[in-house]
Enzyme design. Structure first.
Site, PDB file in Angstrom:
ATOM      1  N   ARG A  66       0.821  -1.215   0.000  1.00 20.83           N
ATOM      2  CA  ARG A  66       0.000   0.000   0.000  1.00 20.83           C
ATOM      3  C   ARG A  66       0.851   1.258   0.000  1.00 20.83           C
ATOM      4  O   ARG A  66       0.569   2.218  -0.713  1.00 20.83           O
ATOM      5  CB  ARG A  66      -0.846   0.045   1.270  1.00 20.83           C
ATOM      6  N   MET A  91     -11.299  -0.231  -5.548  1.00 22.44           N
ATOM      7  CA  MET A  91     -11.290  -1.416  -4.683  1.00 22.44           C
ATOM      8  C   MET A  91      -9.923  -1.652  -4.037  1.00 22.44           C
ATOM      9  O   MET A  91      -9.494  -2.794  -3.904  1.00 22.44           O
ATOM     10  CB  MET A  91     -11.723  -2.641  -5.491  1.00 22.44           C
ATOM     11  N   ARG A  92      -9.291  -0.579  -3.670  1.00 26.31           N
ATOM     12  CA  ARG A  92      -7.981  -0.716  -3.033  1.00 26.31           C
ATOM     13  C   ARG A  92      -8.003   0.135  -1.771  1.00 26.31           C
ATOM     14  O   ARG A  92      -8.395   1.319  -1.823  1.00 26.31           O
ATOM     15  CB  ARG A  92      -6.930  -0.220  -4.024  1.00 26.31           C
ATOM     16  N   LEU A  94      -6.673   2.539   0.947  1.00 29.74           N
ATOM     17  CA  LEU A  94      -5.651   3.593   0.870  1.00 29.74           C
ATOM     18  C   LEU A  94      -4.731   3.518   2.090  1.00 29.74           C
ATOM     19  O   LEU A  94      -5.153   3.165   3.191  1.00 29.74           O
ATOM     20  CB  LEU A  94      -6.333   4.963   0.822  1.00 29.74           C
ATOM     21  N   HIS A 110     -20.569   3.831  -0.969  1.00 33.14           N
ATOM     22  CA  HIS A 110     -20.575   2.448  -0.475  1.00 33.14           C
ATOM     23  C   HIS A 110     -21.974   1.866  -0.680  1.00 33.14           C
ATOM     24  O   HIS A 110     -22.970   2.509  -0.305  1.00 33.14           O
ATOM     25  CB  HIS A 110     -20.216   2.477   1.021  1.00 33.14           C
ATOM     26  N   LEU A 145     -11.861   1.018   7.826  1.00 29.90           N
ATOM     27  CA  LEU A 145     -12.557   0.487   6.653  1.00 29.90           C
ATOM     28  C   LEU A 145     -14.031   0.909   6.719  1.00 29.90           C
ATOM     29  O   LEU A 145     -14.791   0.402   7.548  1.00 29.90           O
ATOM     30  CB  LEU A 145     -12.437  -1.050   6.614  1.00 29.90           C
TER      31      LEU A 145
END
Ligand code: GAR
Length: 191
Positions: A66, A91-92, A94, A110, A145
């Site tokens: 990351r 879809m990663r 941070l 979301h 998240l």
């Protein structure tokens, strides 16, 4: 006029609706998109952005930590001096460094209520739990998240749905209308 870089990983249908609204709709004169960025050079959304005359950049995140990957991303995007980083199916996760650099400027959509379901497969979760309705969340991104401050929630009526595809269809239609509305709310409250 604010500058927002849109981050995508795949299809890019939310990106497309934001581009449309910034060109001719509710975000006209409020938001310009100097760049669409992807961590997936094969993302179909990149082609859609190009067809719309928007500059694109892609750096593959495959196999990179990351921290290292996000440093490369910052190098690529910082010259545009973005006011916002608009995640649209990115879809990663941070890195904390990235989040700190753009603190309070990173926004995500979301496909569930982030207080009830975090992470992937928000529509599958709603369908498998037989929910009569679900919610779409637009929120600021913090280091957790899907834990950042909620900007807005929008209901999706799921009565009578018989398949996951139907849930996704209703949900996406809501997302495409709601994300630009929430971006407008953010920009006009701040200026
Ligand atoms: C959208 O449903 C978005 O809410 C979701 O991915 C899809 C992207 O579609 N995002 C997440 O699940 C983030 N955790 P799109 O590429 O067509 O906009």
């Amino acid at each position: 006029m604010k500058k927002g870089i849109i981050f995508i990983s795949g299809r890019g249908s939310n990106m497309e609706s934001i581009l449309k609204e910034s060109r001719n709709g509710i975000l006209k004169g409020l938001l310009e998109i100097p760049l669409v960025f992807s961590n997936n050079p094969q993302a179909p959304g990149l082609k859609i952005a190009e067809e719309n005359g928007i500059k694109t950049a892609a750096i593959s995140s495959r196999g990179k930590s990351r921290e290292i990957f996000d440093k490369e991303v910052i190098q690529e995007i910082e010259k545009y001096l973005p006011d916002y980083i608009i995640l649209a199916g990115y879809m990663r996760i941070l890195s904390p460094e990235f989040i700190r650099k753009y603190q309070g400027k990173i926004i995500n959509i979301h496909p569930a209520d982030t207080r009830l379901h975090q992470g992937l497969n928000g529509y599958k979760w709603a369908f498998e739990n037989g929910l009569p309705e679900t919610k779409i969340t637009v929120h600021f991104v913090d280091e957790g998240l899907d834990t950042g401050e909620i900007i807005g929630l929008e209901k999706v009526d799921l009565s009578g749905v018989e398949s996951l595809e139907e849930v996704e269809k209703r949900g996406l239609a809501t997302e495409h209308r709601f994300y630009p509305e929430m971006l407008k709310k953010i920009i006009t409250n701040q200026s």
